[in-house]
Every structure is written in C-alpha cells, then in structure tokens.
Design a protein around this motif. Structure first.
Motif, short mmCIF file in Angstrom:
data_model
loop_
_atom_site.label_atom_id
_atom_site.label_comp_id
_atom_site.label_asym_id
_atom_site.label_seq_id
_atom_site.Cartn_x
_atom_site.Cartn_y
_atom_site.Cartn_z
N ILE A 17 -15.92 -11.37 -3.69
CA ILE A 17 -14.56 -11.11 -4.17
C ILE A 17 -13.62 -10.89 -2.99
CG2 ILE A 17 -13.08 -9.56 -5.51
CD1 ILE A 17 -14.92 -11.21 -7.25
N HIS A 18 -12.51 -11.60 -2.99
CA HIS A 18 -11.45 -11.41 -2.00
C HIS A 18 -10.21 -10.86 -2.70
CE1 HIS A 18 -12.95 -14.51 1.22
NE2 HIS A 18 -13.77 -13.49 1.06
N ALA A 19 -9.36 -10.17 -1.94
CA ALA A 19 -8.13 -9.62 -2.51
C ALA A 19 -7.10 -9.42 -1.42
CB ALA A 19 -8.42 -8.30 -3.23
N VAL A 20 -5.84 -9.34 -1.86
CA VAL A 20 -4.73 -9.03 -0.97
C VAL A 20 -3.90 -7.95 -1.65
CG1 VAL A 20 -3.42 -10.97 -1.95
CG2 VAL A 20 -2.68 -9.94 0.21
N GLY A 21 -3.46 -6.96 -0.87
CA GLY A 21 -2.70 -5.85 -1.43
C GLY A 21 -1.47 -5.52 -0.61
N VAL A 22 -0.42 -5.08 -1.30
CA VAL A 22 0.85 -4.73 -0.67
C VAL A 22 1.26 -3.32 -1.11
CG1 VAL A 22 3.32 -5.29 -0.52
CG2 VAL A 22 1.61 -7.12 -0.50
N PRO A 23 1.64 -2.46 -0.17
CA PRO A 23 2.05 -1.10 -0.55
C PRO A 23 3.39 -1.09 -1.27
CG PRO A 23 2.47 -1.45 1.78
CD PRO A 23 1.74 -2.67 1.29
N ILE A 24 3.53 -0.15 -2.19
CA ILE A 24 4.79 0.06 -2.91
C ILE A 24 5.41 1.34 -2.36
CG2 ILE A 24 5.86 0.42 -5.17
CD1 ILE A 24 3.17 -0.74 -6.35
N VAL A 25 6.59 1.21 -1.76
CA VAL A 25 7.23 2.36 -1.12
C VAL A 25 8.58 2.61 -1.79
CG1 VAL A 25 8.07 3.34 1.04
CG2 VAL A 25 6.07 1.84 1.05
N HIS A 26 8.81 3.84 -2.18
CA HIS A 26 10.07 4.23 -2.81
C HIS A 26 10.51 5.57 -2.26
CE1 HIS A 26 13.19 4.83 -5.72
NE2 HIS A 26 12.57 5.82 -6.33
N ARG A 27 11.74 5.61 -1.75
CA ARG A 27 12.27 6.83 -1.16
C ARG A 27 11.34 7.37 -0.07
NH1 ARG A 27 14.52 9.69 -6.76
NH2 ARG A 27 16.23 8.21 -7.09
N ASP A 28 10.92 6.46 0.79
CA ASP A 28 10.09 6.78 1.96
C ASP A 28 8.73 7.36 1.60
OD1 ASP A 28 12.09 5.94 3.77
OD2 ASP A 28 13.11 7.87 3.59
N ARG A 29 8.29 7.15 0.39
CA ARG A 29 6.97 7.64 -0.02
C ARG A 29 6.19 6.50 -0.67
NH1 ARG A 29 4.74 9.67 -4.75
NH2 ARG A 29 3.02 11.16 -4.43
N VAL A 30 4.95 6.33 -0.25
CA VAL A 30 4.13 5.27 -0.84
C VAL A 30 3.72 5.68 -2.25
CG1 VAL A 30 2.02 6.17 0.23
CG2 VAL A 30 2.11 3.80 -0.52
N GLN A 31 4.07 4.84 -3.21
CA GLN A 31 3.83 5.12 -4.61
C GLN A 31 2.52 4.52 -5.11
OE1 GLN A 31 6.10 6.91 -6.60
NE2 GLN A 31 7.25 7.30 -4.73
N GLY A 32 2.00 3.58 -4.35
CA GLY A 32 0.79 2.88 -4.76
C GLY A 32 0.75 1.53 -4.10
N ALA A 33 0.04 0.60 -4.72
CA ALA A 33 -0.06 -0.76 -4.19
C ALA A 33 -0.36 -1.73 -5.31
CB ALA A 33 -1.15 -0.84 -3.13
N LEU A 34 0.13 -2.95 -5.16
CA LEU A 34 -0.24 -4.06 -6.04
C LEU A 34 -1.22 -4.95 -5.30
CD1 LEU A 34 2.97 -5.39 -7.86
CD2 LEU A 34 1.24 -3.81 -8.71
N SER A 35 -2.19 -5.48 -6.02
CA SER A 35 -3.14 -6.39 -5.39
C SER A 35 -3.49 -7.53 -6.32
CB SER A 35 -4.40 -5.65 -4.95
OG SER A 35 -5.09 -5.13 -6.08
N ILE A 36 -3.85 -8.65 -5.72
CA ILE A 36 -4.37 -9.81 -6.44
C ILE A 36 -5.80 -10.00 -5.96
CG2 ILE A 36 -4.15 -12.28 -6.87
CD1 ILE A 36 -1.17 -12.03 -6.24
N ALA A 37 -6.73 -10.14 -6.89
CA ALA A 37 -8.14 -10.26 -6.54
C ALA A 37 -8.77 -11.40 -7.32
CB ALA A 37 -8.88 -8.96 -6.83
#
Length: 253
Positions: free
Chosen positions: A200-220
């Motif tokens: 399994i391979h995946a790519v993920g991008v951080p979600i940043v709002h108001r200078d705080r990381v809220q999570g991440a989205l990834s495709i796998a």
C-alpha cells in the motif's frame, strides 16, 4: 480510590481494560475476560453490569458486547471537529475522482485517529478503520501532521509512543524521521511507501488553520497503481489543491 503510582483511578482503569477486551475480542464471556485481565469473575461481572446499566454493553446469551452508548458519544465528539464537517464532501469527491481510498486523520495526545474515510471504487470496508488509532510515523497523514509540529513536540511524541515497526520499510530511527519531516515541509506532502502495510502506498497533506495543524488528508491505494512517480506527478498536486480549498472553507465558514 486513586492509584498513587500512576495518578489514575484503579477502578476506572479496570473498566477501560474490560472495554478493550470486549472490543479486541468482538465480545467475550465473563470467564474469558477474568482470565485475560487476571481478575475475579465477580469483579468483572460488576464492571459489566455497570456498563450495561449505562448502555455501554449488551449481553447476548453468555457473551457481552460493546453497546451503542459509545456510538452516541463518539458521534458527538467527531462532529465537534470543524475539519470533519468541512472535509466530508471533499473526501467523497476525491474518492469518486481517483477511485482510491481517501482519509481524514487527526492527532490527539500524540496518536493519530481516522475520523472519516471513503473507499472510492474499491470494495473496502472503511468503517473498520474509522475510529482506530495509528502511530503517526507509520502513514502519510500522520507524517504530514508531524511535519507541522515543533521538533520538540515530535521528540516528545516519539519518547512517549515509540517508533514501532510494521513493515521492513517503516522508519524506526528518530533522526531518520526528523530528516524525512524536513523533506515533507519543503515539498508540502508526505509519502507512505508500504511503511504501514505491505503493498500500500499513500500521500498525505497537512491541514493547517489559524497556525494550528488540524489534521491531514491522504489518498491511499495499491502500490502498483499509486506508484511513487504517479504520486509526485498527479496525486500530490490534486491533494494540495483540495487541502487549500478546505483551509479556505475553514477560514471563511
């Protein structure tokens, strides 16, 4: 009564241990729980009766299972996350567009939890993964989150939770992890090349709002489809665009 060594309530710790056994075994009898936790059957029965009284356990024949009381609390907690509410339609769009699995992961107390996912065109039961914990170094979403945390926080997380190995490709060295997180910061996305699960391979991008990381989205997806070249040439840009839209929605909601 509190446990002076750990600063916790022993009876509550025992209750959670019972809950963990019920989840791991997908239901269990009193004797099995007592044997696994080295408790008396009467003590286990009291904890199970308490859980039943509050709708957190049900009895089916001789077995006890977790009850829907947990579902109500879990649903409430999840809907409190703005990123969950805003990301749902975007995740479904990405899954339809790519045909691959798309995930939303967030961090709490140094661990990652899958808040939502869509299996795209794949015959995958994403609900089996939603609500489960993962070490952040194991997957692309987790590494994306770590890349936006201060280095001292990353070190603290590793000291607390370790860097357990899942496959031969898993990063288990702190210096190697820190070096990779620097690369993630530079290019804006993280990779998981069979580090959590073979094939399994995946790519993920951080979600940043108001200078705080809220999570991440990834495709796998399967490594033969999500090749490293295809991730760099296609999926990373699509995911970066999606996260940029999501961050704008969080700002101007």
């Amino acid at each position: 009564m509190t446990d002076g060594n750990a600063g916790t309530v022993k009876s509550v710790e025992t209750m959670f241990a019972v809950v963990d056994v019920l989840r791991e075994r997908d239901g269990a009898r009193v004797t099995a729980i007592a044997d696994e936790l080295d408790l008396s059957k009467s003590a286990v029965h009291k904890h199970l009766s308490t859980l039943r009284n509050h709708r957190f356990a049900v009895k089916e024949g001789d077995e006890y299972r977790l009850g829907l009381g947990f579902f109500g609390y879990g649903s409430y907690v999840r809907t409190r996350y703005d990123v969950f509410r805003k990301a749902k339609p975007l995740i479904r769009e990405l899954a339809d567009e790519t045909g691959e699995m798309v995930w939303l992961i967030t961090e709490e107390n140094g661990m990652g939890m899958y808040l939502f996912g869509d299996g795209g065109s794949l015959d995958v039961n994403v609900d089996s993964l939603v609500g489960t914990w993962r070490h952040l170094h194991l997957n692309s979403g987790g590494k994306a989150i770590l890349s936006r945390l201060p280095e001292e926080r990353v070190v603290e997380i590793v000291e607390r939770h370790g860097l357990p190995r899942r496959t031969d490709a898993t990063i288990t060295d702190l210096d190697e992890l820190l070096a990779e997180l620097e690369t993630v910061r530079e290019r804006g996305y993280a990779l998981n090349l069979a580090e959590d699960m073979a094939g399994i391979h995946a790519v993920g991008v951080p979600i940043v709002h108001r200078d705080r990381v809220q999570g991440a989205l990834s495709i796998a997806g399967a490594a033969n489809r999500l090749t490293e070249d295809r991730i760099h040439d296609e999926y990373a840009d699509r995911l970066l665009t999606a996260v940029n839209d999501l961050e704008l929605n969080l700002t101007y909601r």
